[in-house]
Scaffold this motif. Structure first.
Motif, PDB file in Angstrom:
ATOM      1  N   MET A   1       0.814  -0.881   0.116  1.00  0.00           N
ATOM      2  CA  MET A   1       0.033   0.143   0.394  1.00  0.00           C
ATOM      3  C   MET A   1       0.486   1.060   0.293  1.00  0.00           C
ATOM      4  O   MET A   1       0.549   2.612  -0.727  1.00  0.00           O
ATOM      5  CB  MET A   1      -0.979  -0.171   1.546  1.00  0.00           C
ATOM      6  CG  MET A   1      -1.866  -1.491   1.142  1.00  0.00           C
ATOM      7  SD  MET A   1      -4.019  -1.149   2.113  1.00  0.00           S
ATOM      8  CE  MET A   1      -3.968   0.018   1.367  1.00  0.00           C
ATOM      9  N   LYS A   2       2.083   0.918   0.344  1.00  0.00           N
ATOM     10  CA  LYS A   2       2.743   2.235   0.240  1.00  0.00           C
ATOM     11  C   LYS A   2       2.960   3.259  -0.849  1.00  0.00           C
ATOM     12  O   LYS A   2       3.314   3.664  -0.969  1.00  0.00           O
ATOM     13  CB  LYS A   2       4.283   2.137   1.608  1.00  0.00           C
ATOM     14  CG  LYS A   2       5.009   2.916   1.697  1.00  0.00           C
ATOM     15  CD  LYS A   2       4.463   4.231   2.956  1.00  0.00           C
ATOM     16  CE  LYS A   2       5.454   5.045   2.935  1.00  0.00           C
ATOM     17  NZ  LYS A   2       5.224   6.562   4.103  1.00  0.00           N
ATOM     18  N   THR A   3       3.240   1.479  -2.070  1.00  0.00           N
ATOM     19  CA  THR A   3       3.666   2.038  -3.322  1.00  0.00           C
ATOM     20  C   THR A   3       2.423   2.655  -4.119  1.00  0.00           C
ATOM     21  O   THR A   3       3.220   2.989  -5.299  1.00  0.00           O
ATOM     22  CB  THR A   3       4.331   0.333  -4.450  1.00  0.00           C
ATOM     23  OG1 THR A   3       2.919  -0.233  -4.188  1.00  0.00           O
ATOM     24  CG2 THR A   3       4.697   0.266  -3.556  1.00  0.00           C
ATOM     25  N   GLY A   4       1.829   2.612  -2.848  1.00  0.00           N
ATOM     26  CA  GLY A   4       0.485   3.473  -3.459  1.00  0.00           C
ATOM     27  C   GLY A   4      -0.494   2.636  -4.771  1.00  0.00           C
ATOM     28  O   GLY A   4      -2.265   2.560  -5.183  1.00  0.00           O
ATOM     29  N   MET A   5      -0.376   1.114  -4.131  1.00  0.00           N
ATOM     30  CA  MET A   5      -1.475  -0.050  -4.541  1.00  0.00           C
ATOM     31  C   MET A   5      -2.843  -0.111  -4.001  1.00  0.00           C
ATOM     32  O   MET A   5      -2.839   0.688  -2.615  1.00  0.00           O
ATOM     33  CB  MET A   5      -0.562  -1.125  -4.660  1.00  0.00           C
ATOM     34  CG  MET A   5      -1.863  -2.199  -5.206  1.00  0.00           C
ATOM     35  SD  MET A   5      -0.575  -4.242  -4.832  1.00  0.00           S
ATOM     36  CE  MET A   5       0.753  -4.043  -5.652  1.00  0.00           C
ATOM     37  N   ASN A   6      -3.983  -0.134  -5.048  1.00  0.00           N
ATOM     38  CA  ASN A   6      -5.436   0.093  -4.185  1.00  0.00           C
ATOM     39  C   ASN A   6      -4.960  -1.060  -2.883  1.00  0.00           C
ATOM     40  O   ASN A   6      -4.790  -2.207  -3.268  1.00  0.00           O
ATOM     41  CB  ASN A   6      -6.066   0.495  -4.902  1.00  0.00           C
ATOM     42  CG  ASN A   6      -6.096  -1.051  -5.394  1.00  0.00           C
ATOM     43  OD1 ASN A   6      -6.580  -1.747  -5.665  1.00  0.00           O
ATOM     44  ND2 ASN A   6      -6.703  -0.190  -6.826  1.00  0.00           N
ATOM     45  N   THR A   7      -6.448  -0.795  -2.025  1.00  0.00           N
ATOM     46  CA  THR A   7      -6.926  -1.574  -0.977  1.00  0.00           C
ATOM     47  C   THR A   7      -7.225  -2.784  -1.440  1.00  0.00           C
ATOM     48  O   THR A   7      -6.337  -4.442  -1.655  1.00  0.00           O
ATOM     49  CB  THR A   7      -7.659  -1.230  -0.331  1.00  0.00           C
ATOM     50  OG1 THR A   7      -7.405   0.420   0.494  1.00  0.00           O
ATOM     51  CG2 THR A   7      -8.231  -2.507   1.304  1.00  0.00           C
ATOM     52  N   GLU A   8      -7.877  -2.739  -2.730  1.00  0.00           N
ATOM     53  CA  GLU A   8      -8.333  -4.102  -3.149  1.00  0.00           C
ATOM     54  C   GLU A   8      -7.509  -4.966  -3.895  1.00  0.00           C
ATOM     55  O   GLU A   8      -7.119  -6.312  -3.017  1.00  0.00           O
ATOM     56  CB  GLU A   8      -9.988  -4.260  -4.439  1.00  0.00           C
ATOM     57  CG  GLU A   8      -9.701  -5.605  -5.223  1.00  0.00           C
ATOM     58  CD  GLU A   8     -10.778  -5.937  -3.976  1.00  0.00           C
ATOM     59  OE1 GLU A   8     -11.133  -7.721  -4.589  1.00  0.00           O
ATOM     60  OE2 GLU A   8     -11.382  -5.832  -3.309  1.00  0.00           O
ATOM     61  N   GLN A   9      -6.462  -4.250  -4.889  1.00  0.00           N
ATOM     62  CA  GLN A   9      -5.615  -5.089  -5.057  1.00  0.00           C
ATOM     63  C   GLN A   9      -4.627  -5.675  -4.535  1.00  0.00           C
ATOM     64  O   GLN A   9      -3.719  -6.561  -4.203  1.00  0.00           O
ATOM     65  CB  GLN A   9      -5.128  -4.099  -6.318  1.00  0.00           C
ATOM     66  CG  GLN A   9      -3.735  -4.883  -6.800  1.00  0.00           C
ATOM     67  CD  GLN A   9      -3.147  -3.898  -8.157  1.00  0.00           C
ATOM     68  OE1 GLN A   9      -3.447  -2.410  -8.060  1.00  0.00           O
ATOM     69  NE2 GLN A   9      -2.032  -4.488  -8.271  1.00  0.00           N
ATOM     70  N   ALA A  10      -4.316  -4.850  -3.338  1.00  0.00           N
ATOM     71  CA  ALA A  10      -2.969  -5.126  -2.081  1.00  0.00           C
ATOM     72  C   ALA A  10      -3.166  -5.992  -1.694  1.00  0.00           C
ATOM     73  O   ALA A  10      -3.032  -6.741  -1.011  1.00  0.00           O
ATOM     74  CB  ALA A  10      -3.122  -3.929  -0.911  1.00  0.00           C
ATOM     75  N   ILE A  11      -4.685  -6.355  -1.117  1.00  0.00           N
ATOM     76  CA  ILE A  11      -5.503  -7.647   0.029  1.00  0.00           C
ATOM     77  C   ILE A  11      -5.495  -8.806  -0.566  1.00  0.00           C
ATOM     78  O   ILE A  11      -5.088 -10.160  -1.199  1.00  0.00           O
ATOM     79  CB  ILE A  11      -7.244  -7.049   0.139  1.00  0.00           C
ATOM     80  CG1 ILE A  11      -6.613  -6.964   0.907  1.00  0.00           C
ATOM     81  CG2 ILE A  11      -7.632  -8.481   0.769  1.00  0.00           C
ATOM     82  CD1 ILE A  11      -6.102  -6.186   3.193  1.00  0.00           C
ATOM     83  N   ARG A  12      -5.695  -8.803  -2.784  1.00  0.00           N
ATOM     84  CA  ARG A  12      -5.601 -10.214  -3.332  1.00  0.00           C
ATOM     85  C   ARG A  12      -4.406 -10.532  -2.960  1.00  0.00           C
ATOM     86  O   ARG A  12      -4.345 -11.720  -3.250  1.00  0.00           O
ATOM     87  CB  ARG A  12      -6.205  -9.479  -4.527  1.00  0.00           C
ATOM     88  CG  ARG A  12      -7.499  -9.696  -5.112  1.00  0.00           C
ATOM     89  CD  ARG A  12      -8.064  -9.392  -5.727  1.00  0.00           C
ATOM     90  NE  ARG A  12      -9.852  -9.018  -5.793  1.00  0.00           N
ATOM     91  CZ  ARG A  12     -10.710 -10.329  -6.362  1.00  0.00           C
ATOM     92  NH1 ARG A  12     -10.099 -11.656  -5.562  1.00  0.00           N
ATOM     93  NH2 ARG A  12     -11.979 -10.090  -6.373  1.00  0.00           N
TER      94      ARG A  12
END
Length: 240
Positions: A202-213
């Motif tokens: 998430m620190k890289t800017g990845m959105n929550t849905e994508q990071a969780i997946r």
């Protein structure tokens, strides 16, 4: 630091933590400082957060002193709930109400917000509040009661879809209770190491849905329903 010019401040510090206080409450300030140091030791490794950059605390002795230092908020929330602490994560600064037995828990909760911001950047509010309460060194029991009440009365919120806590004070308590519970499920049930991975993504800017997946191999709704099954709550079915 936030130095309120209305009052004459003194300071206690250790390592990266400094607490400004006024009046004959040095012992309380030291207790608050030590609670935050304990939180850094516990939550820093879980989040992969920087624990060396200073965190500075301004501690008030009563609600009347503190309320004028807080930023504007919901009139309903201000009227019905007392704000016992607030973190300003981009400054590494927090305000704490030092009176009462909850001050150490409040201080550790707010300090965890700063650590979460350092580790993950702009994370969703449910995750932020859940982590902050997981890091609380002196948790109360009101959230347990609120969660049981919400399950029994069908008032559970779609927690992973909530951008901000509800404006209604009773629903706000349920929001915090659910946030703490689902984060506890993620950490204790799915592995603490995964939270550090999630924060890094998430620190890289990845959105929550994508990071969780990426980290958990499942979407937000599926994650929420896995947690709901764990607490024997009804499944959440998103509206079409």
């Amino acid at each position: 630091m936030f130095e309120d010019v209305r009052l004459d401040w003194q300071e206690v510090s250790s390592g990266p933590i400094s607490v400004l206080y006024h009046g004959p409450v040095q012992k309380r300030a030291e207790t608050v400082r030590d609670a935050i140091l304990e939180t850094l030791g516990t939550m820093g490794p879980i989040l992969g957060a920087d624990t060396e950059t200073p965190i500075r605390v301004t501690m008030y002795n009563n609600v009347k002193e503190m309320i004028d230092a807080l930023p504007p908020g919901s009139a309903t929330i201000r009227r019905e709930l007392i704000t016992e602490g607030q973190a300003f994560t981009n400054f590494g600064t927090l305000l704490v109400l030092g009176a009462g037995r909850l001050s150490t828990g409040t201080a550790s909760h707010e300090a965890t917000h700063i650590l979460s911001d350092r580790a993950g950047g702009n994370i969703p509010r449910w995750l932020d509040e859940g982590l902050a309460e997981y890091g609380n060194v002196s948790p109360g029991f009101s959230y347990d009661i609120a969660l049981e009440f919400a399950i029994e009365t069908g008032r559970l919120l779609p927690i992973t879809s909530q951008d901000v806590p509800p404006g209604d004070p009773e629903d706000a308590i349920i929001f915090y209770a659910q946030a703490r519970s689902i984060v506890r499920f993620m950490l204790d049930g799915l592995g603490r190491h995964k939270m550090r991975e999630l924060m890094a993504h998430m620190k890289t800017g990845m959105n929550t849905e994508q990071a969780i997946r990426t980290v958990y191999g499942t979407g937000l709704v599926e994650l929420e329903n896995a947690w709901r099954r764990a607490i024997s709550a009804p499944e959440y079915i998103p509206p079409k």
